[in-house]
Scaffold this motif. Structure first.
Motif, PDB file in Angstrom:
ATOM      1  N   ILE A  61       0.838  -1.204   0.000  1.00  0.00           N
ATOM      2  CA  ILE A  61       0.000   0.000   0.000  1.00  0.00           C
ATOM      3  C   ILE A  61       0.872   1.254   0.000  1.00  0.00           C
ATOM      4  O   ILE A  61       0.624   2.201  -0.758  1.00  0.00           O
ATOM      5  N   ARG A  62       1.917   1.252   0.816  1.00  0.00           N
ATOM      6  CA  ARG A  62       2.797   2.426   0.895  1.00  0.00           C
ATOM      7  C   ARG A  62       3.478   2.699  -0.446  1.00  0.00           C
ATOM      8  O   ARG A  62       3.546   3.851  -0.893  1.00  0.00           O
ATOM      9  N   LEU A  63       3.964   1.650  -1.098  1.00  0.00           N
ATOM     10  CA  LEU A  63       4.678   1.838  -2.359  1.00  0.00           C
ATOM     11  C   LEU A  63       3.744   2.168  -3.521  1.00  0.00           C
ATOM     12  O   LEU A  63       4.138   2.861  -4.462  1.00  0.00           O
ATOM     13  N   MET A  64       2.508   1.693  -3.453  1.00  0.00           N
ATOM     14  CA  MET A  64       1.572   1.904  -4.556  1.00  0.00           C
ATOM     15  C   MET A  64       0.748   3.173  -4.406  1.00  0.00           C
ATOM     16  O   MET A  64       0.116   3.615  -5.373  1.00  0.00           O
ATOM     17  N   THR A  65       0.729   3.772  -3.223  1.00  0.00           N
ATOM     18  CA  THR A  65      -0.135   4.929  -2.973  1.00  0.00           C
ATOM     19  C   THR A  65       0.075   6.077  -3.966  1.00  0.00           C
ATOM     20  O   THR A  65      -0.906   6.589  -4.533  1.00  0.00           O
ATOM     21  N   PRO A  66       1.314   6.527  -4.234  1.00  0.00           N
ATOM     22  CA  PRO A  66       1.473   7.652  -5.173  1.00  0.00           C
ATOM     23  C   PRO A  66       0.901   7.356  -6.558  1.00  0.00           C
ATOM     24  O   PRO A  66       0.237   8.216  -7.156  1.00  0.00           O
ATOM     25  N   LEU A  67       1.150   6.157  -7.072  1.00  0.00           N
ATOM     26  CA  LEU A  67       0.659   5.812  -8.404  1.00  0.00           C
ATOM     27  C   LEU A  67      -0.860   5.719  -8.429  1.00  0.00           C
ATOM     28  O   LEU A  67      -1.513   6.233  -9.346  1.00  0.00           O
ATOM     29  N   ILE A  68      -1.444   5.080  -7.425  1.00  0.00           N
ATOM     30  CA  ILE A  68      -2.899   4.918  -7.384  1.00  0.00           C
ATOM     31  C   ILE A  68      -3.588   6.267  -7.241  1.00  0.00           C
ATOM     32  O   ILE A  68      -4.605   6.533  -7.894  1.00  0.00           O
ATOM     33  N   SER A  78      -7.400  11.572  -3.255  1.00  0.00           N
ATOM     34  CA  SER A  78      -6.525  11.903  -2.132  1.00  0.00           C
ATOM     35  C   SER A  78      -7.023  11.256  -0.846  1.00  0.00           C
ATOM     36  O   SER A  78      -6.429  11.429   0.214  1.00  0.00           O
ATOM     37  N   ASP A  79      -8.132  10.497  -0.949  1.00  0.00           N
ATOM     38  CA  ASP A  79      -8.701   9.819   0.209  1.00  0.00           C
ATOM     39  C   ASP A  79      -7.869   8.577   0.512  1.00  0.00           C
ATOM     40  O   ASP A  79      -7.877   7.608  -0.260  1.00  0.00           O
ATOM     41  N   ALA A  80      -7.161   8.598   1.623  1.00  0.00           N
ATOM     42  CA  ALA A  80      -6.264   7.494   1.971  1.00  0.00           C
ATOM     43  C   ALA A  80      -7.023   6.185   2.155  1.00  0.00           C
ATOM     44  O   ALA A  80      -6.458   5.103   1.973  1.00  0.00           O
ATOM     45  N   GLU A  81      -8.307   6.250   2.507  1.00  0.00           N
ATOM     46  CA  GLU A  81      -9.076   5.033   2.746  1.00  0.00           C
ATOM     47  C   GLU A  81      -9.373   4.278   1.452  1.00  0.00           C
ATOM     48  O   GLU A  81      -9.659   3.079   1.482  1.00  0.00           O
ATOM     49  N   LEU A  82      -9.327   4.966   0.318  1.00  0.00           N
ATOM     50  CA  LEU A  82      -9.637   4.319  -0.953  1.00  0.00           C
ATOM     51  C   LEU A  82      -8.453   3.538  -1.511  1.00  0.00           C
ATOM     52  O   LEU A  82      -8.638   2.612  -2.301  1.00  0.00           O
ATOM     53  N   VAL A  83      -7.248   3.901  -1.111  1.00  0.00           N
ATOM     54  CA  VAL A  83      -6.058   3.236  -1.647  1.00  0.00           C
ATOM     55  C   VAL A  83      -6.013   1.754  -1.272  1.00  0.00           C
ATOM     56  O   VAL A  83      -5.782   0.902  -2.139  1.00  0.00           O
ATOM     57  N   PRO A  84      -6.234   1.372  -0.002  1.00  0.00           N
ATOM     58  CA  PRO A  84      -6.229  -0.061   0.328  1.00  0.00           C
ATOM     59  C   PRO A  84      -7.278  -0.854  -0.444  1.00  0.00           C
ATOM     60  O   PRO A  84      -7.054  -2.022  -0.776  1.00  0.00           O
TER      61      PRO A  84
END
Length: 214
Positions: free
Chosen positions: A103-110, A117-123
């Motif tokens: 999740i940490r590594l993929m967050t910028p790309l996603i 920008s909603d952190a809850e949507l990334v997972p």
């Protein structure tokens, strides 16, 4: 994460993904998905390859092994613990840490791809990508499970798959769960769509379908 510019989807995979635009009769215009749908689906397929690279190259060796057992072999934390000689809690914690790293590594790309920008949507998005990875690399020998894995590995929704195979959503669920075998016509549609060979073997006088992963 290094070397993300490497080729991560082959020409043949792209061709198969393109064929998914032509489900059903394969050449009927009304069976085509929209170009936007195709582009977003192909993007998910491609992005899932990056997740596979993270699993292989960015996780610790034990995290990589445990996550593969969990995703690809379908083992739960208790089974993984027994296999590796560690506690269930330790196996679960390893899976959790591996997911956190992805999740940490993929967050910028996603966030860039989806303009969010909603952190809850990334997972949630990472979970979908992991599901695609699991489908592409799963080790199930079940014919019906392999059909489901083919659909998921190309990011095709149940509704679109059912509609273009000209079967109901319920029938597709029954096929993918193993409660019902697909008809000969439906089986041939799967074969044409995914470019796979499907064989019928007779076991105890009963016909059983088998297929190999593309």
């Amino acid at each position: 994460m290094n070397n993300i510019s490497e080729k991560i989807i082959s020409v043949e995979e792209a061709k198969t993904a393109l064929r998914c635009m032509r489900l059903g009769g394969l050449f009927e215009d009304d069976a085509l998905e929209s170009l936007d749908e195709f582009v977003f689906r192909l993007r998910d397929i491609t992005t899932s390859k990056l997740v596979e690279r993270i699993i292989e190259r960015e996780l610790t060796p034990i995290q990589s092994r445990v996550l593969k057992l969990y995703l690809y072999d379908g083992l739960n934390s208790a089974q993984i613990g027994r296999l590796l000689g560690v506690s269930q809690a330790n196996a679960y914690q390893t899976i959790t840490r591996a997911n956190e790293t992805i999740i940490r590594l993929m967050t910028p790309l996603i966030e860039y791809q989806n303009d969010i920008s909603d952190a809850e949507l990334v997972p949630v998005k990472v979970g979908k990508l992991l599901e695609i990875c699991a489908a592409r690399n799963g080790n199930s020998e079940s014919f019906c499970t392999r059909l489901r894995d083919l659909r998921v590995s190309y990011a095709i929704s149940e509704q679109r798959m059912a509609a273009n195979l000209k079967i109901s959503d319920r029938e597709l669920k029954e096929i993918e769960s193993g409660r019902k075998m697909p008809s000969f016509t439906t089986t041939m549609r799967y074969s044409a769509l995914f470019g796979i060979e499907i064989e019928m073997k007779f076991i105890n006088g009963r016909g059983v379908y088998t297929c190999k992963r593309p």
